[in-house]
Scaffold this motif. Structure first.
Motif, PDB file in Angstrom:
ATOM      1  N   GLN A   1      40.171  29.024  39.225  1.00 44.52           N
ATOM      2  CA  GLN A   1      41.583  29.357  39.665  1.00 44.52           C
ATOM      3  C   GLN A   1      41.992  30.916  39.378  1.00 44.52           C
ATOM      4  N   HIS A   2      41.759  31.387  38.095  1.00 41.01           N
ATOM      5  CA  HIS A   2      42.279  32.390  37.853  1.00 41.01           C
ATOM      6  C   HIS A   2      41.225  33.617  38.534  1.00 41.01           C
ATOM      7  N   GLN A   3      39.864  33.203  38.728  1.00 37.89           N
ATOM      8  CA  GLN A   3      39.065  34.080  39.289  1.00 37.89           C
ATOM      9  C   GLN A   3      39.402  34.314  40.683  1.00 37.89           C
ATOM     10  N   LEU A   4      39.902  33.392  41.407  1.00 33.11           N
ATOM     11  CA  LEU A   4      40.217  33.539  42.608  1.00 33.11           C
ATOM     12  C   LEU A   4      41.647  34.437  42.894  1.00 33.11           C
ATOM     13  N   VAL A   5      42.392  34.276  41.864  1.00 28.73           N
ATOM     14  CA  VAL A   5      43.667  35.301  41.744  1.00 28.73           C
ATOM     15  C   VAL A   5      43.118  36.534  41.589  1.00 28.73           C
ATOM     16  N   TYR A   6      42.335  36.654  40.625  1.00 23.43           N
ATOM     17  CA  TYR A   6      42.006  38.254  40.360  1.00 23.43           C
ATOM     18  C   TYR A   6      41.006  38.814  41.332  1.00 23.43           C
ATOM     19  N   LYS A   7      40.434  38.011  42.123  1.00 25.23           N
ATOM     20  CA  LYS A   7      39.593  38.390  43.601  1.00 25.23           C
ATOM     21  C   LYS A   7      40.653  39.007  44.307  1.00 25.23           C
ATOM     22  N   ALA A   8      41.798  38.226  44.637  1.00 20.71           N
ATOM     23  CA  ALA A   8      42.549  38.511  45.308  1.00 20.71           C
ATOM     24  C   ALA A   8      43.413  40.050  45.171  1.00 20.71           C
ATOM     25  N   LEU A   9      43.271  40.410  43.893  1.00 21.86           N
ATOM     26  CA  LEU A   9      43.696  41.503  43.530  1.00 21.86           C
ATOM     27  C   LEU A   9      42.992  42.591  43.857  1.00 21.86           C
ATOM     28  N   GLN A  10      41.841  42.467  44.356  1.00 23.45           N
ATOM     29  CA  GLN A  10      40.770  43.477  44.984  1.00 23.45           C
ATOM     30  C   GLN A  10      40.374  44.654  43.955  1.00 23.45           C
ATOM     31  N   GLY A  11      40.376  44.375  42.625  1.00 23.80           N
ATOM     32  CA  GLY A  11      39.835  45.408  41.723  1.00 23.80           C
ATOM     33  C   GLY A  11      40.861  46.156  41.244  1.00 23.80           C
ATOM     34  N   ARG A  12      42.169  45.785  41.366  1.00 22.33           N
ATOM     35  CA  ARG A  12      43.177  46.559  40.826  1.00 22.33           C
ATOM     36  C   ARG A  12      43.509  46.372  39.128  1.00 22.33           C
ATOM     37  N   MET A  13      42.808  45.127  38.765  1.00 26.19           N
ATOM     38  CA  MET A  13      43.192  44.796  37.459  1.00 26.19           C
ATOM     39  C   MET A  13      42.451  45.955  36.432  1.00 26.19           C
ATOM     40  N   GLY A  14      43.266  46.379  35.636  1.00 30.52           N
ATOM     41  CA  GLY A  14      42.702  47.551  34.653  1.00 30.52           C
ATOM     42  C   GLY A  14      43.023  48.742  35.096  1.00 30.52           C
ATOM     43  N   GLY A  15      43.259  48.988  36.306  1.00 29.92           N
ATOM     44  CA  GLY A  15      43.694  50.273  36.881  1.00 29.92           C
ATOM     45  C   GLY A  15      45.038  50.514  37.135  1.00 29.92           C
ATOM     46  N   GLU A  16      45.380  50.163  38.463  1.00 30.79           N
ATOM     47  CA  GLU A  16      46.789  50.172  38.983  1.00 30.79           C
ATOM     48  C   GLU A  16      47.710  49.178  38.258  1.00 30.79           C
TER      49      GLU A  16
END
Length: 76
Positions: A50-65
């Motif tokens: 479930q969490h992987q699906l949400v992180y994928k939706a964020l399109q690589g913005r985690m840890g950056g923007e």
């Protein structure tokens, strides 16, 4: 530059169709959020997936923007 809560919610809703998304600014700085995501798509899925699906939706913005995101996923 911090990512606006509205953008986070929009990306999650686009990536997880039918999801209800609540974004909470944890520190009042526009940089530390909690997302509560409720979606039928999560039914029968392990929490990690479930969490992987949400992180994928964020399109690589985690840890950056998007610096920090506490995540809570639920099924309706």
């Amino acid at each position: 530059m911090p990512m606006p809560a509205e953008d986070i919610a929009r990306l999650i809703r686009e990536g997880v169709p039918g999801a209800k998304v609540e974004i909470i600014d944890l520190a009042g700085d526009g940089d530390h959020y909690k997302a509560v995501v409720t979606a039928e798509a999560f039914r029968g899925m392990p929490r990690v997936r479930q969490h992987q699906l949400v992180y994928k939706a964020l399109q690589g913005r985690m840890g950056g923007e998007l610096h920090a995101l506490a995540l809570e996923t639920r099924t309706p």
